[in-house]
Each structure stands twice: as C-alpha cells, then as structure tokens.
Design an enzyme around this catalytic site. Structure first.
Site, PDB file in Angstrom:
ATOM      1  CG  HIS A  64      43.981  42.639  39.197  1.00  0.00           C
ATOM      2  ND1 HIS A  64      44.384  41.557  38.439  1.00  0.00           N
ATOM      3  CD2 HIS A  64      42.627  42.610  39.177  1.00  0.00           C
ATOM      4  CE1 HIS A  64      43.322  40.901  37.998  1.00  0.00           C
ATOM      5  NE2 HIS A  64      42.237  41.528  38.429  1.00  0.00           N
ATOM      6  CG  ASP A 102      39.141  34.287  40.735  1.00  0.00           C
ATOM      7  OD1 ASP A 102      38.018  34.785  40.926  1.00  0.00           O
ATOM      8  OD2 ASP A 102      39.946  34.733  39.907  1.00  0.00           O
ATOM      9  NE  ARG A 138      32.002  37.471  40.431  1.00  0.00           N
ATOM     10  CZ  ARG A 138      33.135  38.184  40.353  1.00  0.00           C
ATOM     11  NH1 ARG A 138      34.320  37.594  40.331  1.00  0.00           N
ATOM     12  NH2 ARG A 138      33.090  39.493  40.321  1.00  0.00           N
ATOM     13  CE  LYS A 177      42.309  37.279  38.807  1.00  0.00           C
ATOM     14  NZ  LYS A 177      40.890  37.221  39.177  1.00  0.00           N
ATOM     15  CB  SER A 207      37.399  37.720  41.971  1.00  0.00           C
ATOM     16  OG  SER A 207      38.030  37.619  40.735  1.00  0.00           O
TER      17      SER A 207
HETATM   18  N1  URA Z   1      38.947  41.394  37.968  1.00  0.00           N
HETATM   19  C1  URA Z   1      38.984  40.196  38.616  1.00  0.00           C
HETATM   20  O1  URA Z   1      40.015  39.538  38.621  1.00  0.00           O
HETATM   21  N2  URA Z   1      37.888  39.769  39.217  1.00  0.00           N
HETATM   22  C2  URA Z   1      36.745  40.461  39.239  1.00  0.00           C
HETATM   23  O2  URA Z   1      35.790  40.007  39.823  1.00  0.00           O
HETATM   24  C3  URA Z   1      36.697  41.706  38.570  1.00  0.00           C
HETATM   25  C4  URA Z   1      37.816  42.152  37.934  1.00  0.00           C
END
Ligand code: URA
Length: 439
Positions: free
Chosen positions: A82, A161, A168, A187, A183
């Site tokens: 990620h 989220d 956001r 996930k 966040s």
């Molecule tokens: N990627 C995410 O999943 N969440 C964030 O807040 C920033 C980048």
C-alpha cells in the site's frame, strides 16, 4: 456520550479515551454523527494530532467497524502493498500481478484518488468493464484460484474508512499522520493479509512533505502491524516529481502495461526500480525467496517470461474487464484533445513539482474536487522530460490530454509553474530513500 463534548476536547488539544474514539467511529459509520460534525472533528484531529495510543484505538475502531477476512484456508503467506499516496503512482497495477505470478497470494483492497493523488480503484476502472465491487466470497475465491484480487472497500471491509476517506478528501484533512495510518492499516488488517509492504512517500507531492514525518508515519504503521502480528516492511520513497511519465487513470494503465511487457524504451527507471523493489520485498515477506537479491531475480524473470503480464490479463478478465484493451490501447478511454507544454528556455530541469501536476490533473478531471465529482478516465499528462534532463527552448516538456477546454485553461498554470529550468546540472534523484521494518 455527547459528541459535542468529544469534539470540544479534541478542538482544545486534549487526549481522548478509547471509548470516545470508538463512539466517534461507530457514530459516523452508522450515520448518527452527521458529515458536518465529523468534518469538524477531523479538522480538530488534523490540527491537534492524535497520540500513538489514540491512533491505535482509531485504527482498531475503524478495523472492527466491519468484518475481518479470514484467508487462513488459502495456502501461502498472503502479502499486500500500500502506498501513502502519490502522483503517477501506478505501482499496484504492476507489483500485484508480479507477486501473484510468483505464487505470493495478493489480497488487495485499494482506495480511490485522494486530494491531488491518484487511486488504484480509479485506474482499474479506466479498463472498460473492470469491476472493483466484488463481494467477499468472490474476493476469497479469486485469491484462492488466481492468487490475486483487486477490489475497493465493500460495505463489510472497514466501512468507517470508506466514509471517512471520502470526507477527508473534500475537507482538507488528508495529510495527517494518524489519519493516514489508521486509514491504511484498518483496511489492510481487514483484508486477510499476513504481510504488508508500505510505500511511504515524501516530498512536494506527498502528504508527508518532510522525510522525518514520512519516517514517523512508517514507524507508526509498522508498530500497528506488528501489534497485530503482521510482517511489515516500509520503503521511504521520493515524491517530489511524479513517478514514471504518465499521470491520469487510463494513461497510467498504459504505462503499467508497458512495464509488465518489459517495454524498456520510453520507460523511466524511477518507476521500474520502485516496482521491482516493492515486488521483491513482497516476495521476501511471502517467503518465496531466500534473500532480497534472489527475490529481485525472480521478479525480473516474471517480467521477462511474460507471466506477470499474463497474470494481469487473467485478473482483468476475471473481474469483468476488457483484457484486449491491454494489448490494444485504443480500446481504453482516450481524450479528444491534446496540448503541449514547451520549455521557455534551454537548460536542465531542476523541479517538476508533483503537487502542481497532481492538482492540474484533478482540475482536468482525473480526480475529485467534491464528493460527487465524476472522474474522466481519459484525461491526464504524459511527461516527456524529468528532473536532471537537459532541454532546449521550445522542446516539449509534457503532453496534456483533455476533453474540456475550460478545464484546460484552469489547469494550465499548474503545469506551467510545475517546471523550473536552470543553467546548472542536477542529477536525476533516486527514488528509494530508505527501507524500514522487516526484510
Ligand atoms: N491511502 C489511504 O488508504 N489512506 C490515506 O489516508 C492515505 C493514503
């Protein structure tokens, strides 16, 4: 509890208890707390921060706002990657099929564009027919059978989220370490992984502009992952200029395919190097190689023998997408018009501001300016030159692909001010700055 009291405490810089944080997350997820109060709360968090304990409680409350997938019946160490968000970052489209081709199962639940940065889901949806909204049964079935599944958050996976991320994005509350960590980790912990490779960006186009902030964010996420018994590595990477050459959803699919096809001409080494390194770390965490060098060798092989590209085609087909579009780019969305930005003087490119280019791409329609903005998958930018390149006056610096004249007029100043040309030589910056966590 009375939410205004919790909101007031955070506004005044006080610490919140685990119960108060859980109250906010449950209340917002179920709709009891309205958007305007949640927005005010997010802004209070953005300005006053959360402690490491508060961040962990927020992550856990967001994680348990939905279900946690159990992939233990699928053999192998499941590993995902990620990124904290960047411009031109199409690495997921490249590393996921590489790892799946190397028998590291990749359960990948991604997000949409956030602020000026792009999102994997928006890129995947540029492939005609590609469905990112699969249910969890199909998600598990695809990982088990093909080693890969690329979806967005379902109503079951970290729904908190999903709602907070969208809020956001349009309330100026993205670039906060705790909100980003919660966040991402909520996930990722819900998707059934054993290991995670994080790409934590720093620089003008990153949410963490300072390297020290990016490192703190990485350490925070590593600690949250370790607390939940996951293997976690993090690369701190440069986001002062866009990654690779293509920015915009369909354009980034094209660049990702070129990399997977091993098409070396027209490719920029920053993107190639980052993808190979991220994939190698995933292969290492997935216990498919004895060392990082061995993992890199396997990654190269999966590109050279075509198995990584075949894996991308397979998953596109399985998820309802037009696999032929990966061989015939005219089947992808194409913008109607293009405009060239040229060098106003000769010299060397010193900066190619990723933030300005990301903002320009959002104005063109590649990202969202409000909650209900509709993405135009065809628009974007193709960079012809990057930092460290010599250019002559009048030479093309970038192609802008657009559909709406008024959007081009609004976006052009972003692209023009993104470029700085000076007389002195500068080296092309390295993309990988540091590696942290498990290796
Ligand atoms: N990627 C995410 O999943 N969440 C964030 O807040 C920033 C980048």
């Amino acid at each position: 509890m009375w939410f205004l009291e919790i909101l007031g405490k955070k506004r005044d810089g006080e610490s919140l208890s685990e119960a108060e944080i859980r109250y906010f997350v449950d209340g917002y997820t179920t709709g009891r707390i309205p958007d305007y109060q949640a927005s005010a709360f997010l802004m209070a968090v953005y300005l006053n921060g959360l402690s490491p304990d508060e961040t962990t409680w927020l992550t856990e409350a967001m994680l348990y706002s939905g279900s946690v997938v159990d992939l233990s019946r699928i053999p192998g160490i499941k590993v995902d990657k990620h990124s904290t968000g960047g411009v031109g970052d199409k690495t997921s489209l490249i590393v996921a099929p590489i790892c799946a081709a190397l028998k590291v199962p990749v359960p990948m639940i991604s997000g949409r564009g956030l602020g000026h940065t792009g999102g994997t889901l928006d890129k995947l949806e540029a492939i005609p027919g590609f469905n990112v909204n699969l249910d969890l049964d199909r998600y598990c079935e695809l990982i088990s059978r093909t080693g890969l599944c690329l979806i967005g958050q379902t109503a079951e996976i970290a729904p908190a989220d999903k709602k907070l991320y969208a809020l956001r994005d349009v309330t100026g509350t993205v670039a906060n370490r705790s909100l980003i960590a919660a966040s991402i980790m909520s996930k990722k912990m819900a998707e059934g992984i054993d290991g995670l490779v994080l790409d934590v960006k720093t620089g003008r186009g990153a949410f963490m502009v300072q390297q020290s902030d990016a490192e703190e964010l990485a350490e925070l996420m590593i600690a949250i992952g370790h607390r939940m018994n996951k293997r976690v590595s993090a690369l701190i990477t440069d986001m002062n200029q866009p990654l690779g050459t293509h920015v915009g959803n369909a354009l980034e699919v094209i660049e990702a395919v070129m990399i997977l096809k091993g098409n070396r001409q027209a490719l920029r080494m920053d993107l190639v190097e980052l993808c190979k390194t991220l994939a190698a770390h995933m292969v290492r965490l997935g216990d498919r190689a004895d060392s990082l060098d061995h993992a890199l060798e396997l990654v190269h092989r999966s590109i050279d023998n075509g198995s990584a590209f075949e894996k991308l085609k397979e998953i596109v087909r399985e998820q309802g997408g037009d696999e032929k579009s990966l061989d015939d780019f005219s089947r992808l969305p194409v913008a109607a018009k293009s405009h060239l930005v040229v060098a106003l003087k000769s010299g060397v490119i010193h900066s190619l501001d990723a933030l300005d280019i990301g903002l320009g791409s959002v104005i063109l329609g590649a990202g969202r300016q409000t909650l209900d903005s509709i993405i135009d998958p065809a628009v974007g930018i193709v960079l012809k030159r990057k930092i460290g390149d010599r250019v002559e006056a009048g030479e093309t610096l970038m192609e802008i692909w657009y559909n709406d004249d008024s959007r081009l007029v609004e976006a052009l100043p972003c692209f023009e001010r993104a470029v700085s040309i000076q007389a002195t030589i500068v080296p092309a910056p390295g993309v990988i700055i540091k590696t942290l966590g498990d290796t």
